[in-house]
Design a protein around this motif. Structure first.
Motif, PDB file in Angstrom:
ATOM      1  N   ILE A   1      -8.328  10.114   6.992  1.00  0.00           N
ATOM      2  CA  ILE A   1      -7.234   8.854   6.355  1.00  0.00           C
ATOM      3  C   ILE A   1      -6.503   9.038   5.345  1.00  0.00           C
ATOM      4  CG2 ILE A   1      -7.734   6.205   5.801  1.00  0.00           C
ATOM      5  CD1 ILE A   1     -10.671   5.886   6.944  1.00  0.00           C
ATOM      6  N   LYS A   2      -6.538   9.498   4.682  1.00  0.00           N
ATOM      7  CA  LYS A   2      -5.484  10.190   3.545  1.00  0.00           C
ATOM      8  C   LYS A   2      -4.379  11.038   4.355  1.00  0.00           C
ATOM      9  CE  LYS A   2      -8.269  10.271  -0.942  1.00  0.00           C
ATOM     10  NZ  LYS A   2      -8.966  11.539  -1.728  1.00  0.00           N
ATOM     11  N   GLY A   3      -4.943  12.239   5.311  1.00  0.00           N
ATOM     12  CA  GLY A   3      -3.889  12.909   5.888  1.00  0.00           C
ATOM     13  C   GLY A   3      -3.242  11.929   6.894  1.00  0.00           C
ATOM     14  N   LEU A   4      -3.744  10.747   6.987  1.00  0.00           N
ATOM     15  CA  LEU A   4      -3.269   9.547   8.770  1.00  0.00           C
ATOM     16  C   LEU A   4      -2.173   9.058   7.394  1.00  0.00           C
ATOM     17  CD1 LEU A   4      -2.357   8.240  11.065  1.00  0.00           C
ATOM     18  CD2 LEU A   4      -4.591   6.899  10.811  1.00  0.00           C
ATOM     19  N   MET A   5      -2.868   8.358   6.179  1.00  0.00           N
ATOM     20  CA  MET A   5      -1.855   7.806   5.623  1.00  0.00           C
ATOM     21  C   MET A   5      -0.439   8.956   5.029  1.00  0.00           C
ATOM     22  SD  MET A   5      -2.861   4.399   5.173  1.00  0.00           S
ATOM     23  CE  MET A   5      -3.770   4.423   6.745  1.00  0.00           C
ATOM     24  N   ARG A   6      -0.624   9.370   4.343  1.00  0.00           N
ATOM     25  CA  ARG A   6       0.541  10.611   4.384  1.00  0.00           C
ATOM     26  C   ARG A   6       1.269  10.720   5.322  1.00  0.00           C
ATOM     27  NH1 ARG A   6      -2.935  13.424   1.743  1.00  0.00           N
ATOM     28  NH2 ARG A   6      -3.376  14.732   3.257  1.00  0.00           N
ATOM     29  N   SER A   7       0.699  11.101   6.229  1.00  0.00           N
ATOM     30  CA  SER A   7       2.240  11.460   7.636  1.00  0.00           C
ATOM     31  C   SER A   7       2.382  10.364   7.960  1.00  0.00           C
ATOM     32  CB  SER A   7       1.198  11.095   9.181  1.00  0.00           C
ATOM     33  OG  SER A   7       0.308  12.774   9.116  1.00  0.00           O
ATOM     34  N   ILE A   8       2.277   8.968   7.726  1.00  0.00           N
ATOM     35  CA  ILE A   8       2.938   7.016   7.911  1.00  0.00           C
ATOM     36  C   ILE A   8       3.769   7.777   7.022  1.00  0.00           C
ATOM     37  CG2 ILE A   8       2.293   5.008   8.359  1.00  0.00           C
ATOM     38  CD1 ILE A   8      -0.302   5.273   9.508  1.00  0.00           C
ATOM     39  N   ASP A   9       3.730   7.539   6.088  1.00  0.00           N
ATOM     40  CA  ASP A   9       4.371   7.256   4.914  1.00  0.00           C
ATOM     41  C   ASP A   9       5.597   8.359   5.155  1.00  0.00           C
ATOM     42  OD1 ASP A   9       2.495   5.307   3.877  1.00  0.00           O
ATOM     43  OD2 ASP A   9       1.911   6.750   2.313  1.00  0.00           O
TER      44      ASP A   9
ATOM     45  N   THR B   1       8.630   2.309  11.105  1.00  0.00           N
ATOM     46  CA  THR B   1       9.195   2.779  12.098  1.00  0.00           C
ATOM     47  C   THR B   1       7.851   2.962  12.653  1.00  0.00           C
ATOM     48  OG1 THR B   1      10.621   4.145  11.140  1.00  0.00           O
ATOM     49  CG2 THR B   1       9.590   5.152  12.873  1.00  0.00           C
ATOM     50  N   LEU B   2       6.759   3.737  12.220  1.00  0.00           N
ATOM     51  CA  LEU B   2       5.324   3.331  12.332  1.00  0.00           C
ATOM     52  C   LEU B   2       4.905   2.020  11.378  1.00  0.00           C
ATOM     53  CD1 LEU B   2       3.846   7.698  11.947  1.00  0.00           C
ATOM     54  CD2 LEU B   2       4.595   5.962  13.952  1.00  0.00           C
ATOM     55  N   SER B   3       4.058   1.363  11.923  1.00  0.00           N
ATOM     56  CA  SER B   3       3.315   0.445  11.017  1.00  0.00           C
ATOM     57  C   SER B   3       1.365   0.521  12.113  1.00  0.00           C
ATOM     58  CB  SER B   3       3.678  -0.729  11.805  1.00  0.00           C
ATOM     59  OG  SER B   3       3.514  -1.569  11.273  1.00  0.00           O
ATOM     60  N   LEU B   4       1.487  -1.026  11.794  1.00  0.00           N
ATOM     61  CA  LEU B   4      -0.460  -1.400  12.456  1.00  0.00           C
ATOM     62  C   LEU B   4      -0.245  -2.301  13.158  1.00  0.00           C
ATOM     63  CD1 LEU B   4      -2.730  -1.522   9.646  1.00  0.00           C
ATOM     64  CD2 LEU B   4      -2.348   0.710  10.654  1.00  0.00           C
TER      65      LEU B   4
ATOM     66  N   ASP C   1     -12.284  -8.557  -4.171  1.00  0.00           N
ATOM     67  CA  ASP C   1     -12.426  -6.588  -4.526  1.00  0.00           C
ATOM     68  C   ASP C   1     -13.088  -6.148  -3.487  1.00  0.00           C
ATOM     69  OD1 ASP C   1     -12.532  -7.660  -6.903  1.00  0.00           O
ATOM     70  OD2 ASP C   1     -14.710  -7.505  -7.751  1.00  0.00           O
ATOM     71  N   PHE C   2     -12.635  -4.929  -3.467  1.00  0.00           N
ATOM     72  CA  PHE C   2     -12.873  -4.211  -3.170  1.00  0.00           C
ATOM     73  C   PHE C   2     -14.283  -3.208  -3.019  1.00  0.00           C
ATOM     74  CE2 PHE C   2      -7.966  -4.161  -1.804  1.00  0.00           C
ATOM     75  CZ  PHE C   2      -7.675  -4.068  -0.516  1.00  0.00           C
ATOM     76  N   PRO C   3     -14.803  -2.718  -1.992  1.00  0.00           N
ATOM     77  CA  PRO C   3     -16.205  -2.508  -3.117  1.00  0.00           C
ATOM     78  C   PRO C   3     -15.387  -1.138  -3.606  1.00  0.00           C
ATOM     79  CG  PRO C   3     -16.488  -2.654  -0.617  1.00  0.00           C
ATOM     80  CD  PRO C   3     -14.490  -2.888  -0.960  1.00  0.00           C
ATOM     81  N   ILE C   4     -14.754   0.212  -3.464  1.00  0.00           N
ATOM     82  CA  ILE C   4     -14.382   1.107  -3.812  1.00  0.00           C
ATOM     83  C   ILE C   4     -12.958   1.144  -3.935  1.00  0.00           C
ATOM     84  CG2 ILE C   4     -14.140   3.732  -3.278  1.00  0.00           C
ATOM     85  CD1 ILE C   4     -17.155   3.011  -1.709  1.00  0.00           C
ATOM     86  N   ALA C   5     -12.278   0.841  -4.640  1.00  0.00           N
ATOM     87  CA  ALA C   5     -11.126   1.260  -4.478  1.00  0.00           C
ATOM     88  C   ALA C   5     -10.042   2.410  -3.773  1.00  0.00           C
ATOM     89  CB  ALA C   5     -10.813   1.418  -6.163  1.00  0.00           C
ATOM     90  N   THR C   6      -8.950   1.862  -3.231  1.00  0.00           N
ATOM     91  CA  THR C   6      -8.582   2.220  -1.758  1.00  0.00           C
ATOM     92  C   THR C   6      -6.965   1.959  -2.098  1.00  0.00           C
ATOM     93  OG1 THR C   6      -8.015   2.331   0.258  1.00  0.00           O
ATOM     94  CG2 THR C   6      -8.719  -0.184  -0.809  1.00  0.00           C
ATOM     95  N   ASN C   7      -5.959   3.314  -1.597  1.00  0.00           N
ATOM     96  CA  ASN C   7      -5.036   2.618  -1.428  1.00  0.00           C
ATOM     97  C   ASN C   7      -4.653   2.177   0.399  1.00  0.00           C
ATOM     98  OD1 ASN C   7      -4.776   5.591  -0.731  1.00  0.00           O
ATOM     99  ND2 ASN C   7      -3.405   5.893  -2.414  1.00  0.00           N
ATOM    100  N   ASN C   8      -5.678   2.418   1.242  1.00  0.00           N
ATOM    101  CA  ASN C   8      -5.419   2.867   2.395  1.00  0.00           C
ATOM    102  C   ASN C   8      -4.872   1.774   3.027  1.00  0.00           C
ATOM    103  OD1 ASN C   8      -6.696   2.547   5.365  1.00  0.00           O
ATOM    104  ND2 ASN C   8      -8.683   3.574   4.766  1.00  0.00           N
TER     105      ASN C   8
ATOM    106  N   SER D   1       1.677  -1.094  -0.069  1.00  0.00           N
ATOM    107  CA  SER D   1       0.317   0.089  -0.050  1.00  0.00           C
ATOM    108  C   SER D   1       0.420   1.715   0.306  1.00  0.00           C
ATOM    109  CB  SER D   1      -1.334   0.505   1.488  1.00  0.00           C
ATOM    110  OG  SER D   1      -0.472  -0.965   2.210  1.00  0.00           O
ATOM    111  N   GLU D   2       1.853   1.348   0.582  1.00  0.00           N
ATOM    112  CA  GLU D   2       2.582   2.467   0.347  1.00  0.00           C
ATOM    113  C   GLU D   2       3.138   2.589  -0.679  1.00  0.00           C
ATOM    114  OE1 GLU D   2       7.342   3.417   2.042  1.00  0.00           O
ATOM    115  OE2 GLU D   2       6.314   2.395   3.587  1.00  0.00           O
ATOM    116  N   LYS D   3       3.623   1.790  -1.655  1.00  0.00           N
ATOM    117  CA  LYS D   3       4.313   1.848  -3.173  1.00  0.00           C
ATOM    118  C   LYS D   3       3.321   1.919  -3.609  1.00  0.00           C
ATOM    119  CE  LYS D   3       7.547  -2.106  -2.718  1.00  0.00           C
ATOM    120  NZ  LYS D   3       7.431  -3.728  -3.392  1.00  0.00           N
TER     121      LYS D   3
END
Length: 167
Positions: free
Chosen positions: A126-134, A144-147, A69-76, A33-35
């Motif tokens: 969630i987009k902001g959270l993913m951007r911060s983690i990346d 460094t940050l992970s689930l 399949d995801f209901p809505i395409a995602t990179n979350n 997902s990061e890629k």
């Protein structure tokens, strides 16, 4: 642009426990997902696969995979990991010594092309959270940050040994 993203590895040692396999798959999902986020892509589907070594004579061979399949395409990352773990619960069988696992994100398309009727304020957070983690992982090193589902000990990780140079 790429059409799919695969992250798979052979393990440093054989895995028999579901928890260790779950941690490995969660890590592969985070990497994949990061890629795709780095290329501004979203995935429409995910495939999870596992297999044992075909050369283990004393143990049976098992290989399986499943696509959802995801209901809505995602990179979350959170949604991708949650879906992957539910797939893994369906294909995992006790009593096998797993050698390899992987995830494949398919149906990739530009994230900017996907305007959605169901997009909410939560999606923007969630987009902001993913951007911060990346950004944090880019700056301080991957994972460094992970689930929490990705584990801490990572006994399944490939073993890299460094031998001293003899002079």
């Amino acid at each position: 642009k790429r059409k799919s993203c695969v992250v798979s590895r052979s393990f440093g040692k054989r895995i028999e426990k579901f928890q260790e396999l779950k941690e490995a798959v969660a890590n592969y999902c985070l990497n994949a997902s990061e890629k795709i986020r780095s290329e501004s892509l979203v995935a429409k589907a995910i495939t999870v696969f596992v297999r044992t070594s075909p050369f283990q004579r004393n143990f049976g061979y098992y290989s399986n995979g499943k696509t959802v399949d995801f209901p809505i395409a995602t990179n979350n990352s959170i949604e991708i990991v949650k879906t992957a773990v539910s797939i893994l619960e369906k294909i995992f069988k006790n009593g096998y010594r797993y050698q390899k696992a992987g995830v494949m994100l398919t149906g990739l398309s530009n994230a900017s092309d996907k305007t959605n009727l169901f997009t909410s304020e939560k999606d923007e957070k969630i987009k902001g959270l993913m951007r911060s983690i990346d950004n944090t992982n880019y700056r301080y090193g991957r994972s460094t940050l992970s689930l929490a589902s990705a584990g801490v000990q990572r006994r399944w990780s490939p073993v890299v040994s460094i031998l001293p140079i003899q002079r």
